[in-house]
Design a protein around this motif. Structure first.
Motif, PDB file in Angstrom:
ATOM      1  N   ALA A 120      33.997   3.734 -10.002  1.00 52.26           N
ATOM      2  CA  ALA A 120      34.420   2.956  -8.837  1.00 52.26           C
ATOM      3  C   ALA A 120      33.534   3.314  -7.661  1.00 52.26           C
ATOM      4  O   ALA A 120      33.137   4.476  -7.492  1.00 52.26           O
ATOM      5  CB  ALA A 120      35.882   3.239  -8.504  1.00 52.26           C
ATOM      6  N   ALA A 121      33.225   2.314  -6.825  1.00 55.56           N
ATOM      7  CA  ALA A 121      32.356   2.547  -5.676  1.00 55.56           C
ATOM      8  C   ALA A 121      32.800   1.686  -4.500  1.00 55.56           C
ATOM      9  O   ALA A 121      33.282   0.561  -4.692  1.00 55.56           O
ATOM     10  CB  ALA A 121      30.911   2.231  -6.029  1.00 55.56           C
ATOM     11  N   GLN A 122      32.617   2.233  -3.311  1.00 52.37           N
ATOM     12  CA  GLN A 122      33.052   1.542  -2.108  1.00 52.37           C
ATOM     13  C   GLN A 122      31.891   1.341  -1.125  1.00 52.37           C
ATOM     14  O   GLN A 122      31.157   2.268  -0.817  1.00 52.37           O
ATOM     15  CB  GLN A 122      34.174   2.340  -1.432  1.00 52.37           C
ATOM     16  N   VAL A 123      31.720   0.116  -0.664  1.00 55.63           N
ATOM     17  CA  VAL A 123      30.750  -0.322   0.341  1.00 55.63           C
ATOM     18  C   VAL A 123      29.344   0.240   0.109  1.00 55.63           C
ATOM     19  O   VAL A 123      28.633  -0.261  -0.749  1.00 55.63           O
ATOM     20  CB  VAL A 123      31.254  -0.032   1.772  1.00 55.63           C
ATOM     21  N   ALA A 124      28.907   1.265   0.853  1.00 52.73           N
ATOM     22  CA  ALA A 124      27.537   1.759   0.706  1.00 52.73           C
ATOM     23  C   ALA A 124      27.230   2.161  -0.729  1.00 52.73           C
ATOM     24  O   ALA A 124      26.088   2.041  -1.189  1.00 52.73           O
ATOM     25  CB  ALA A 124      27.291   2.939   1.653  1.00 52.73           C
ATOM     26  N   GLY A 159      33.669 -11.456  -3.068  1.00 48.45           N
ATOM     27  CA  GLY A 159      34.498 -11.273  -1.888  1.00 48.45           C
ATOM     28  C   GLY A 159      34.533  -9.854  -1.350  1.00 48.45           C
ATOM     29  O   GLY A 159      33.820  -8.969  -1.819  1.00 48.45           O
ATOM     30  N   LYS A 160      35.395  -9.639  -0.342  1.00 50.91           N
ATOM     31  CA  LYS A 160      35.448  -8.373   0.392  1.00 50.91           C
ATOM     32  C   LYS A 160      36.517  -7.409  -0.109  1.00 50.91           C
ATOM     33  O   LYS A 160      36.611  -6.291   0.381  1.00 50.91           O
ATOM     34  CB  LYS A 160      35.707  -8.668   1.873  1.00 50.91           C
ATOM     35  N   GLY A 173      35.461  -2.756   1.620  1.00 49.45           N
ATOM     36  CA  GLY A 173      35.964  -2.271   2.908  1.00 49.45           C
ATOM     37  C   GLY A 173      36.246  -0.786   2.885  1.00 49.45           C
ATOM     38  O   GLY A 173      36.840  -0.283   1.932  1.00 49.45           O
ATOM     39  N   CYS A 174      35.804  -0.072   3.925  1.00 54.17           N
ATOM     40  CA  CYS A 174      35.994   1.377   3.999  1.00 54.17           C
ATOM     41  C   CYS A 174      36.605   1.774   5.342  1.00 54.17           C
ATOM     42  O   CYS A 174      36.735   0.939   6.240  1.00 54.17           O
ATOM     43  CB  CYS A 174      34.660   2.093   3.797  1.00 54.17           C
ATOM     44  N   PRO A 175      36.984   3.035   5.537  1.00 52.14           N
ATOM     45  CA  PRO A 175      37.598   3.454   6.795  1.00 52.14           C
ATOM     46  C   PRO A 175      36.735   3.195   8.025  1.00 52.14           C
ATOM     47  O   PRO A 175      37.249   2.816   9.076  1.00 52.14           O
ATOM     48  CB  PRO A 175      37.823   4.956   6.589  1.00 52.14           C
ATOM     49  N   TRP A 176      35.430   3.421   7.911  1.00 47.77           N
ATOM     50  CA  TRP A 176      34.568   3.221   9.072  1.00 47.77           C
ATOM     51  C   TRP A 176      34.493   1.749   9.461  1.00 47.77           C
ATOM     52  O   TRP A 176      34.468   1.409  10.650  1.00 47.77           O
ATOM     53  CB  TRP A 176      33.174   3.769   8.798  1.00 47.77           C
ATOM     54  N   LYS A 184      38.964  -4.677   6.580  1.00 48.55           N
ATOM     55  CA  LYS A 184      40.067  -3.831   6.151  1.00 48.55           C
ATOM     56  C   LYS A 184      39.575  -2.645   5.318  1.00 48.55           C
ATOM     57  O   LYS A 184      38.684  -2.787   4.484  1.00 48.55           O
ATOM     58  CB  LYS A 184      41.041  -4.666   5.317  1.00 48.55           C
ATOM     59  N   ASP A 185      40.183  -1.493   5.544  1.00 45.06           N
ATOM     60  CA  ASP A 185      39.910  -0.319   4.715  1.00 45.06           C
ATOM     61  C   ASP A 185      40.574  -0.518   3.354  1.00 45.06           C
ATOM     62  O   ASP A 185      41.778  -0.735   3.269  1.00 45.06           O
ATOM     63  CB  ASP A 185      40.454   0.931   5.399  1.00 45.06           C
ATOM     64  N   ARG A 186      39.793  -0.426   2.288  1.00 46.82           N
ATOM     65  CA  ARG A 186      40.300  -0.659   0.930  1.00 46.82           C
ATOM     66  C   ARG A 186      40.421   0.624   0.120  1.00 46.82           C
ATOM     67  O   ARG A 186      40.575   0.570  -1.110  1.00 46.82           O
ATOM     68  CB  ARG A 186      39.358  -1.618   0.191  1.00 46.82           C
ATOM     69  N   THR A 187      40.354   1.779   0.766  1.00 44.17           N
ATOM     70  CA  THR A 187      40.332   3.056   0.038  1.00 44.17           C
ATOM     71  C   THR A 187      41.527   3.216  -0.895  1.00 44.17           C
ATOM     72  O   THR A 187      41.370   3.569  -2.068  1.00 44.17           O
ATOM     73  CB  THR A 187      40.272   4.238   1.015  1.00 44.17           C
TER      74      THR A 187
END
Length: 201
Positions: A120-124, A159-160, A173-176, A184-187
């Motif tokens: 799993a990976a988020q944004v960057a 999508g986002k 989407g991440c906290p930053w 939206k933060d998707r963590t």
């Protein structure tokens, strides 16, 4: 107090698991430009959710060195080159707001993808998957369509939100991003999808 809580969350991860617990690795990108914020609001949240679901959590960075920034102090369990992919049931990579990723990290992700284990990976870190060739023929999530970039050739923007395709889960989407009112933060959503995938794998 904040330092102590953060330390405990990572360093006591071995004490409460049975031998049958799923083992997962969180890859922390120590070169993050917002290291303190992202450790507290993304990596720690992921670790807590995984531990609360009964997973054995290991953390790794490229150098394995102690990270100390602001109110946060963190010592990873392993250097990346010490990680044996066969030892883990899944891998999750926070965004950590990194513009350029070390070649060693790209190579590691390529080997994870070859293992056919959940990742799993988020944004960057979605860019990291793309650089590793993991998104070819796959749907992915990000804040915008990156199809024009060569690394994303053959991938499909979806999508986002949080998108699952095979053994790969991505989040746009991440906290930053939420902190800067850019989405939206998707963590929590990403981590829960990862938990479900590892348990079902």
């Amino acid at each position: 107090m904040k330092i102590t809580l953060f330390f405990i969350a990572f360093l006591t991860c071995y004490t409460s698991y049975s031998q049958d617990a799923n083992k997962v690795l969180i890859l922390i990108k120590e070169e993050s430009s917002q290291l303190e914020f992202m450790l507290e609001n993304e990596a720690l949240k992921m670790s807590e959710m995984l531990e609360n679901s009964g997973f054995e959590v290991t953390t790794a960075t490229v150098t394995g060195k102690r990270l100390h920034v602001g109110s946060v102090s963190f010592i990873p369990d392993l250097k990346l080159n010490q990680v044996n992919i066969d030892d883990y049931d899944g891998f999750i990579i926070p965004c950590m707001i990194v513009d350029k990723t070390a070649e060693e990290t790209v190579s590691f992700v390529k080997n994870v993808v070859k293992s056919n284990k959940p990742i799993a990976a988020q944004v960057a870190s979605v860019y990291l998957l793309a650089e590793a060739g993991a998104l070819k023929g796959k749907k992915y999530a990000l804040y915008s369509d990156q199809s024009a970039k060569s690394a994303f050739e053959g991938s499909v923007y979806a999508g986002k939100g949080v998108v699952k395709d095979g053994n790969i889960i991505t989040s746009g989407g991440c906290p930053w991003a939420e902190h800067k009112n850019r989405g939206k933060d998707r963590t929590t959503e990403l981590t829960q999808a990862f938990i479900n995938m590892v348990k079902a794998h």
